[in-house]
Design a protein around this motif. Sequence first.
Motif, PDB file in Angstrom:
ATOM      1  N   CYS A  58       0.867  -1.175   0.000  1.00  0.00           N
ATOM      2  CA  CYS A  58       0.000   0.000   0.000  1.00  0.00           C
ATOM      3  C   CYS A  58       0.904   1.224   0.000  1.00  0.00           C
ATOM      4  CB  CYS A  58      -0.919   0.012   1.218  1.00  0.00           C
ATOM      5  SG  CYS A  58      -2.178  -1.288   1.199  1.00  0.00           S
ATOM      6  N   GLN A  59       0.895   1.951  -1.101  1.00  0.00           N
ATOM      7  CA  GLN A  59       1.740   3.134  -1.248  1.00  0.00           C
ATOM      8  C   GLN A  59       0.856   4.376  -1.369  1.00  0.00           C
ATOM      9  OE1 GLN A  59       5.318   2.738  -3.795  1.00  0.00           O
ATOM     10  NE2 GLN A  59       4.440   0.785  -4.404  1.00  0.00           N
ATOM     11  N   VAL A  60       1.299   5.451  -0.753  1.00  0.00           N
ATOM     12  CA  VAL A  60       0.566   6.717  -0.764  1.00  0.00           C
ATOM     13  C   VAL A  60       1.571   7.855  -0.862  1.00  0.00           C
ATOM     14  CG1 VAL A  60      -1.370   5.823   0.590  1.00  0.00           C
ATOM     15  CG2 VAL A  60       0.577   6.861   1.770  1.00  0.00           C
ATOM     16  N   ARG A  61       1.099   9.059  -1.146  1.00  0.00           N
ATOM     17  CA  ARG A  61       1.977  10.230  -1.138  1.00  0.00           C
ATOM     18  C   ARG A  61       2.500  10.462   0.286  1.00  0.00           C
ATOM     19  NH1 ARG A  61       2.433  13.433  -6.145  1.00  0.00           N
ATOM     20  NH2 ARG A  61       0.733  12.703  -7.469  1.00  0.00           N
ATOM     21  N   GLN A  62       3.631  11.123   0.381  1.00  0.00           N
ATOM     22  CA  GLN A  62       4.294  11.281   1.666  1.00  0.00           C
ATOM     23  C   GLN A  62       3.410  12.001   2.690  1.00  0.00           C
ATOM     24  OE1 GLN A  62       7.193   9.934   2.704  1.00  0.00           O
ATOM     25  NE2 GLN A  62       6.634  10.742   4.724  1.00  0.00           N
ATOM     26  N   GLU A  63       2.708  13.039   2.276  1.00  0.00           N
ATOM     27  CA  GLU A  63       1.844  13.753   3.224  1.00  0.00           C
ATOM     28  C   GLU A  63       0.659  12.885   3.656  1.00  0.00           C
ATOM     29  OE1 GLU A  63       0.571  16.686   5.802  1.00  0.00           O
ATOM     30  OE2 GLU A  63       2.491  16.475   4.750  1.00  0.00           O
ATOM     31  N   VAL A  83      -4.974  -0.379   6.515  1.00  0.00           N
ATOM     32  CA  VAL A  83      -5.004   0.188   5.160  1.00  0.00           C
ATOM     33  C   VAL A  83      -5.168  -0.953   4.165  1.00  0.00           C
ATOM     34  CG1 VAL A  83      -3.826   1.625   3.468  1.00  0.00           C
ATOM     35  CG2 VAL A  83      -3.509   2.069   5.916  1.00  0.00           C
ATOM     36  N   LEU A  84      -6.232  -0.870   3.370  1.00  0.00           N
ATOM     37  CA  LEU A  84      -6.574  -1.919   2.414  1.00  0.00           C
ATOM     38  C   LEU A  84      -6.086  -1.615   1.006  1.00  0.00           C
ATOM     39  CD1 LEU A  84     -10.280  -2.311   3.582  1.00  0.00           C
ATOM     40  CD2 LEU A  84      -8.354  -3.786   4.219  1.00  0.00           C
ATOM     41  N   ASP A  85      -5.935  -0.336   0.688  1.00  0.00           N
ATOM     42  CA  ASP A  85      -5.497   0.045  -0.652  1.00  0.00           C
ATOM     43  C   ASP A  85      -5.073   1.499  -0.635  1.00  0.00           C
ATOM     44  OD1 ASP A  85      -5.020  -0.514  -3.366  1.00  0.00           O
ATOM     45  OD2 ASP A  85      -6.930   0.355  -3.975  1.00  0.00           O
ATOM     46  N   GLY A  86      -4.105   1.820  -1.466  1.00  0.00           N
ATOM     47  CA  GLY A  86      -3.655   3.186  -1.645  1.00  0.00           C
ATOM     48  C   GLY A  86      -3.534   3.467  -3.128  1.00  0.00           C
ATOM     49  N   TRP A  87      -2.302   3.745  -3.595  1.00  0.00           N
ATOM     50  CA  TRP A  87      -2.088   3.933  -5.031  1.00  0.00           C
ATOM     51  C   TRP A  87      -2.470   2.654  -5.773  1.00  0.00           C
ATOM     52  CZ3 TRP A  87       1.032   1.242  -8.450  1.00  0.00           C
ATOM     53  CH2 TRP A  87       1.081   1.780  -9.749  1.00  0.00           C
TER      54      TRP A  87
END
Length: 254
Positions: A58-63, A83-87
């Motif tokens: 699960c990857q997201v922007r730093q902020e 967290v189930l999903d990001g990018w």
Amino acid sequence: MNEPNRAIPAFAEPDWAQVARIPVADCGEALSSLRLAPALQIYPAYRHLGIPEAVDDCQVRQEVFERLLRAAECLPAGLVLVVLDGWRPIAVQQHLYRTLEAAMARHHPQANAATLQRLTRQFVSPPSTDPQAPSPHLTGGAVDVTLCDAQGRWLDMGSRFDEVGPRSFSAHYETAAADDGAALAIRDRRRLLHNAMLEAGFSNLPSEWWHYDYGDQLWAWYRGQPAALYGPTAPPSLEGLWQQQLAERFASPT
């Protein structure tokens, strides 16, 4: 956290045409993996469901990373943010939209194309890599989340993740009867999640209790921001990193 049991408002669905017109001024933040964040539990749902090309992280922007940590801190002791999903890769977005639209067509055989799109996009955004109108999960600003206890047991949130029905609407249990203890418990769990995420700066998609946004066009719409911070992005490839490093190394002196 301020008012952890504050009621969830019954927000209207966004005006998607207006959302797509919100300017995007990408700030250039990179994606960050949540895998090693000790305050969070990570469960890449689509990978576990066997969706083609779904990622195992699960990857997201730093902020967004920082704000998820803030949301986790807002939760009562003994509750953990999952967290189930990001990018999300565009291929996954295409698969989800195509599959749900086909299911909607089977259940609504008289529906025209516009109606099918309206029914489908309540739960899955149309796939788009348009820099000025990307699908939320392609920006790294959208996240799908739920709660578990300290031992890792998922809490009953009233519907399954990605369930396509009225129980998935965030405010569904706000009308629970005063003598329905099970429904009231679900309502209170949703309130805890909702208020922790909003306290951390996220917005919520009203048709999905699990979906929250920061920095994308949906966030700008619900937060009244003049522009989105994130457009479409992707994790850097090894080849891309090498090319960048070589270009910097052999750049002509100015």
